[in-house]
Motif scaffolding. Sequence first.
Motif, mmCIF file in Angstrom:
data_model
loop_
_atom_site.group_PDB
_atom_site.id
_atom_site.type_symbol
_atom_site.label_atom_id
_atom_site.label_comp_id
_atom_site.label_asym_id
_atom_site.label_seq_id
_atom_site.Cartn_x
_atom_site.Cartn_y
_atom_site.Cartn_z
ATOM 1 N N VAL A 1 0.843 -1.196 0.000
ATOM 2 C CA VAL A 1 0.000 0.000 0.000
ATOM 3 C C VAL A 1 0.882 1.252 0.000
ATOM 4 C CG1 VAL A 1 -1.627 1.354 1.400
ATOM 5 C CG2 VAL A 1 -2.038 -1.077 1.012
ATOM 6 N N ALA A 2 1.960 1.258 0.786
ATOM 7 C CA ALA A 2 2.878 2.405 0.821
ATOM 8 C C ALA A 2 3.550 2.613 -0.536
ATOM 9 C CB ALA A 2 3.926 2.201 1.911
ATOM 10 N N ILE A 3 3.950 1.532 -1.193
ATOM 11 C CA ILE A 3 4.551 1.644 -2.532
ATOM 12 C C ILE A 3 3.534 2.199 -3.526
ATOM 13 C CG2 ILE A 3 5.403 0.299 -4.493
ATOM 14 C CD1 ILE A 3 6.899 -1.446 -2.525
ATOM 15 N N GLY A 4 2.284 1.753 -3.435
ATOM 16 C CA GLY A 4 1.236 2.252 -4.323
ATOM 17 C C GLY A 4 0.974 3.740 -4.136
ATOM 18 N N ILE A 5 0.943 4.202 -2.903
ATOM 19 C CA ILE A 5 0.737 5.627 -2.632
ATOM 20 C C ILE A 5 1.905 6.443 -3.159
ATOM 21 C CG2 ILE A 5 0.588 7.345 -0.775
ATOM 22 C CD1 ILE A 5 -1.113 5.286 0.776
ATOM 23 N N ALA A 6 3.131 5.959 -2.976
ATOM 24 C CA ALA A 6 4.313 6.660 -3.490
ATOM 25 C C ALA A 6 4.275 6.738 -5.015
ATOM 26 C CB ALA A 6 5.588 5.965 -3.014
ATOM 27 N N LEU B 1 1.550 6.730 -6.947
ATOM 28 C CA LEU B 1 0.516 7.699 -7.318
ATOM 29 C C LEU B 1 0.995 9.129 -7.123
ATOM 30 C CD1 LEU B 1 -2.740 6.037 -5.930
ATOM 31 C CD2 LEU B 1 -2.100 6.396 -8.317
ATOM 32 N N LEU B 2 1.725 9.399 -6.055
ATOM 33 C CA LEU B 2 2.277 10.728 -5.810
ATOM 34 C C LEU B 2 3.279 11.103 -6.907
ATOM 35 C CD1 LEU B 2 2.476 13.172 -3.915
ATOM 36 C CD2 LEU B 2 4.319 11.973 -2.738
ATOM 37 N N PHE B 3 4.133 10.164 -7.283
ATOM 38 C CA PHE B 3 5.104 10.394 -8.350
ATOM 39 C C PHE B 3 4.407 10.728 -9.659
ATOM 40 C CE2 PHE B 3 7.529 8.594 -11.911
ATOM 41 C CZ PHE B 3 8.668 9.381 -11.842
ATOM 42 N N LEU B 4 3.376 9.953 -10.025
ATOM 43 C CA LEU B 4 2.642 10.196 -11.263
ATOM 44 C C LEU B 4 1.911 11.533 -11.228
ATOM 45 C CD1 LEU B 4 1.199 6.652 -12.023
ATOM 46 C CD2 LEU B 4 2.976 7.869 -13.278
ATOM 47 N N ALA B 5 1.343 11.892 -10.094
ATOM 48 C CA ALA B 5 0.651 13.180 -9.982
ATOM 49 C C ALA B 5 1.624 14.338 -10.186
ATOM 50 C CB ALA B 5 -0.033 13.289 -8.624
ATOM 51 N N LEU B 6 2.819 14.237 -9.646
ATOM 52 C CA LEU B 6 3.824 15.289 -9.819
ATOM 53 C C LEU B 6 4.281 15.371 -11.272
ATOM 54 C CD1 LEU B 6 5.981 14.883 -6.593
ATOM 55 C CD2 LEU B 6 4.350 16.680 -7.117
ATOM 56 N N LYS B 7 4.433 14.234 -11.925
ATOM 57 C CA LYS B 7 4.848 14.232 -13.329
ATOM 58 C C LYS B 7 3.775 14.836 -14.225
ATOM 59 C CE LYS B 7 8.904 12.491 -13.940
ATOM 60 N NZ LYS B 7 9.963 13.337 -14.441
ATOM 61 N N SER C 1 8.274 18.708 -10.536
ATOM 62 C CA SER C 1 9.276 17.698 -10.241
ATOM 63 C C SER C 1 10.398 18.330 -9.445
ATOM 64 C CB SER C 1 9.826 17.084 -11.532
ATOM 65 O OG SER C 1 10.447 18.066 -12.317
ATOM 66 N N ALA C 2 11.352 17.527 -9.046
ATOM 67 C CA ALA C 2 12.462 18.027 -8.237
ATOM 68 C C ALA C 2 13.304 19.032 -8.997
ATOM 69 C CB ALA C 2 13.328 16.856 -7.774
ATOM 70 N N SER C 3 13.241 19.002 -10.346
ATOM 71 C CA SER C 3 14.034 19.936 -11.138
ATOM 72 C C SER C 3 13.584 21.381 -10.942
ATOM 73 C CB SER C 3 13.974 19.571 -12.621
ATOM 74 O OG SER C 3 12.655 19.719 -13.100
ATOM 75 N N ASN C 4 12.369 21.589 -10.408
ATOM 76 C CA ASN C 4 11.899 22.943 -10.151
ATOM 77 C C ASN C 4 12.620 23.590 -8.982
ATOM 78 O OD1 ASN C 4 10.118 22.630 -12.216
ATOM 79 N ND2 ASN C 4 8.298 22.466 -10.940
#
Length: 156
Positions: A14-19, A21-27, A32-35
């Motif tokens: 579940v923790a991997i799934g939430i991470a 989804l967060l990554f995809l939402a940011l993309k 992203s971190a480049s900002n």
Amino acid sequence: MNRKLLDLWVGFFVAIGIAALLFLALKVGNLSASNFLETYQLAAKFDNIGGLKVRGPVKSAGVVVGRVSEIRFDPKTYEAVVTLNIDARYQFPKDTFASILTSGLLGEQYIGLDAGGDEKMLKVGDLIAKTQSAVVLEKLISQFMFNKASDGPDKK
């Protein structure tokens, strides 16, 4: 397998799934971190920006070198003024050419920078003098239709 070990594995996935989804939402949101890297600002004036949006990419040779940080209208010149945040690692000559391009036929719009040959580099807050506005598909179609209508019917 006992109950505690099963609960641990379920929690782990579940923790991997939430991470993920967060990554995809940011993309998807162009966040992203480049900002968070050091940047400098440039400005460019365009007659028409089409569908360009804030946080849209700024590319040079296909590589993302920055993001659009602000779009505003200049009431004196009746042009759109676009502020760009360029990654500090990249420097561009004074005669750099900025144009609004589209990814694919109906993709997102971005600013493309074509470096010139000047030895002097753009500095913080400089204005990119050479620009090309967005190509608006509706204008092209109406011009084509107007030209065809003015030709009149075919005569044999």
